[in-house]
Design a protein around this motif. Structure first.
Motif, PDB file in Angstrom:
ATOM      1  N   ILE A 134       0.836  -1.207   0.000  1.00 15.04           N
ATOM      2  CA  ILE A 134       0.000   0.000   0.000  1.00 15.04           C
ATOM      3  C   ILE A 134       0.868   1.252   0.000  1.00 15.04           C
ATOM      4  CG2 ILE A 134      -1.602   1.337   1.435  1.00 15.04           C
ATOM      5  CD1 ILE A 134      -2.795  -1.428   2.285  1.00 15.04           C
ATOM      6  N   LEU A 135       1.898   1.260   0.825  1.00 15.65           N
ATOM      7  CA  LEU A 135       2.783   2.419   0.886  1.00 15.65           C
ATOM      8  C   LEU A 135       3.535   2.609  -0.440  1.00 15.65           C
ATOM      9  CD1 LEU A 135       4.251   1.994   4.485  1.00 15.65           C
ATOM     10  CD2 LEU A 135       2.554   3.680   3.739  1.00 15.65           C
ATOM     11  N   ARG A 136       3.981   1.515  -1.028  1.00 11.43           N
ATOM     12  CA  ARG A 136       4.687   1.651  -2.306  1.00 11.43           C
ATOM     13  C   ARG A 136       3.761   2.205  -3.389  1.00 11.43           C
ATOM     14  NH1 ARG A 136       7.053  -2.901  -6.482  1.00 11.43           N
ATOM     15  NH2 ARG A 136       8.224  -1.431  -7.784  1.00 11.43           N
ATOM     16  N   ALA A 137       2.514   1.741  -3.418  1.00 14.39           N
ATOM     17  CA  ALA A 137       1.574   2.246  -4.419  1.00 14.39           C
ATOM     18  C   ALA A 137       1.336   3.739  -4.233  1.00 14.39           C
ATOM     19  CB  ALA A 137       0.261   1.481  -4.327  1.00 14.39           C
ATOM     20  N   ARG A 138       1.237   4.181  -2.997  1.00 18.85           N
ATOM     21  CA  ARG A 138       1.051   5.612  -2.727  1.00 18.85           C
ATOM     22  C   ARG A 138       2.278   6.402  -3.149  1.00 18.85           C
ATOM     23  NH1 ARG A 138      -1.513  10.190  -2.940  1.00 18.85           N
ATOM     24  NH2 ARG A 138      -1.338  11.529  -1.086  1.00 18.85           N
ATOM     25  N   LEU A 139       3.453   5.870  -2.886  1.00 20.17           N
ATOM     26  CA  LEU A 139       4.680   6.542  -3.317  1.00 20.17           C
ATOM     27  C   LEU A 139       4.715   6.680  -4.833  1.00 20.17           C
ATOM     28  CD1 LEU A 139       7.497   7.696  -2.707  1.00 20.17           C
ATOM     29  CD2 LEU A 139       8.375   5.350  -2.714  1.00 20.17           C
TER      30      LEU A 139
END
Length: 470
Positions: free
Chosen positions: A117-122
């Motif tokens: 999830i964090l990578r997708a947001r980044l």
């Protein structure tokens, strides 16, 4: 072909710490490169507990909805004895959501899902993760940092952040030591498995038998997996294979070994608590497990780590984009190292059964009253003071967490306090004082803490001047 890349901030490690920092920097317009030695994101469930304060951080970073959709509440523990259900065990003291603390219970999400999830947001923000980047050298001077990788590639940056875990290569290259202790000499196995014969409504606990450690099997929400945790006597080398885990289940529970149908990930560790002697060396900062290593009991490690990133991100942004004096970065260690020390002590006490998982583990009471960035000038302050977490609430129809969301400062003019307009990128909210807020002026930092509180606007321009073009 060997290349040299330039960026504002190099983040070494694509765990929750590095990814959260990448998001915070990218949304501020800071060029950031996150590098990871492995070929992919971490595949296991290890850091599965997200505390309420971290939920607030994720709200601000724009990932809360995805985190909530990917996880669930903690299941009730079920104690098993001789194949029978012997009683329930509540893992956490319960707390109902309130207006000022709307996320007041821990949320369970497997670490691998949190990282996706964090990578997708980044990526949404234009940030990048470069995999297969093994750091082998690091030098710095007054102008910046140069990182050398095993591939022969190099990266130059104005600042670098070590978010590369408890065995941090960066920390080793900097020569920064860690001081700590072994919390428990007994090795512990943790694995993600598929297993039949157990319901997914309970966290199944099998107390230790003669010559054996405990076994706990927890359903991971949003998946078909269970996280299995088993303790072994000191001097034992846990077998991390499927057959080894089947043997543990067959020996310590009423389940047959073949009930373990699939092994997806496994690791072993010895719980310890350690704190880096410093969180900074020149232009390089330590964050997350590179700076502090926790027992997993109480779910403090990942949460303290994400909040390191949240503290450092806005300060790097202020220096690199807003013209703030670089001395602002000194406050990172001054604020975060004492918090990390406190959380290490808490994790250790929870592990040893000396305290329950309750209000302190939710991390809503953490703050920076003694920080050099904190100014409390009111003649009669109430319980909420400068340095404290800014609670949620509603002011003149505006939800405060909605007002805080984003990389800006927020000025609250409450209860008839004078309502100046400081200009710049500062949102102003005016109205009656809600909940724990009393009348007065509250300047809320980009990381959701009250930096300055006063009865009048005198001193506000001087306070803001140190942070550049807010």
């Amino acid at each position: 072909m060997r290349t040299t890349r330039d960026t504002d901030v190099l983040v070494v490690g694509a765990g929750p710490t590095g990814l959260a920092l990448g998001i915070d920097l990218a949304r501020r317009g800071v060029a950031v490169l996150v590098v990871e030695r492995a070929g992919a994101l971490f595949p296991g469930s290890r850091g599965k507990g997200i505390q309420p304060r971290t939920m607030e951080v994720f709200d601000d970073l724009g990932v809360l909805d995805a985190i909530r959709a990917a996880g669930g509440t903690y299941p009730v523990g079920m104690i098993w004895e001789d194949g029978r259900r012997a009683g329930e065990h509540r893992m956490f003291d319960t707390a109902e959501p309130t207006e000022d603390a709307p996320y007041n219970e821990p949320w369970m999400v497997p670490q691998w899902r949190t990282q996706r999830i964090l990578r997708a947001r980044l990526a949404e923000l234009g940030g990048e993760v470069a995999f297969g980047m093994e750091l082998v050298g690091l030098t710095q001077d007054e102008g910046g940092v140069r990182a050398q990788f095993a591939s022969g590639d190099a990266v130059t940056a104005r600042y670098a952040v070590a978010a590369d875990g408890g065995r941090s290569t960066v920390r080793g290259l900097l020569g920064i030591g860690m001081t700590g202790e072994t919390v428990d000499p007994n090795p512990t196995l943790v694995a993600d498995v598929r297993i039949s014969g157990l319901d997914r409504d309970n966290w199944h606990v099998f107390p230790p038998g003669e010559g054996e450690g405990f076994l706990a099997i927890c359903p991971l929400p949003g998946t078909e997996d269970f996280q299995l945790v088993a303790q072994f006597p000191d001097g034992t080398a846990p077998d991390l294979s499927l057959e080894g885990i089947r043997k543990v289940v067959g020996t310590r529970s009423h389940l047959a070994p073949e009930c373990v149908t699939e092994l997806r990930w496994a690791s072993d560790f010895r719980p310890r608590a350690a704190l880096a002697d410093r969180f900074r060396s020149g232009r390089v900062f330590l964050a997350g497990d590179a700076a502090h290593v926790h027992s997993p009991a109480g779910g403090q490690g990942l949460n303290t780590s994400v909040q390191d990133a949240y503290n450092l991100g806005w300060k790097l942004g202020a220096v690199l984009r807003d013209g703030a004096d670089a001395a602002l970065l000194d406050s990172y260690e001054e604020e975060r190292r004492p918090v990390a020390a406190d959380m290490l002590g808490l994790s250790t006490r929870v592990h040893r059964g000396e305290t329950r998982r309750g209000g302190a583990t939710r991390q809503l009471g953490l703050g920076y009253r003694k920080s050099p960035l904190t100014r409390e000038t009111r003649t009669d302050p109430g319980p909420l003071r400068a340095g404290d977490r800014a609670p949620d609430g509603t002011v003149a129809g505006v939800r405060l967490f909605d007002a805080f969301r984003g990389p800006h400062w927020t000025l609250l003019a409450l209860g008839g306090a004078p309502a100046p307009d400081p200009g710049g990128r500062i949102r102003v909210v005016r109205g009656p004082a809600p909940g724990p807020y009393g009348p007065g002026l509250y300047l809320v930092r980009p990381d959701g803490y009250v930096g300055w509180a006063a009865d009048t606007a005198a001193g506000l321009p001087d306070y803001l001047a140190r942070f550049g073009r807010c």
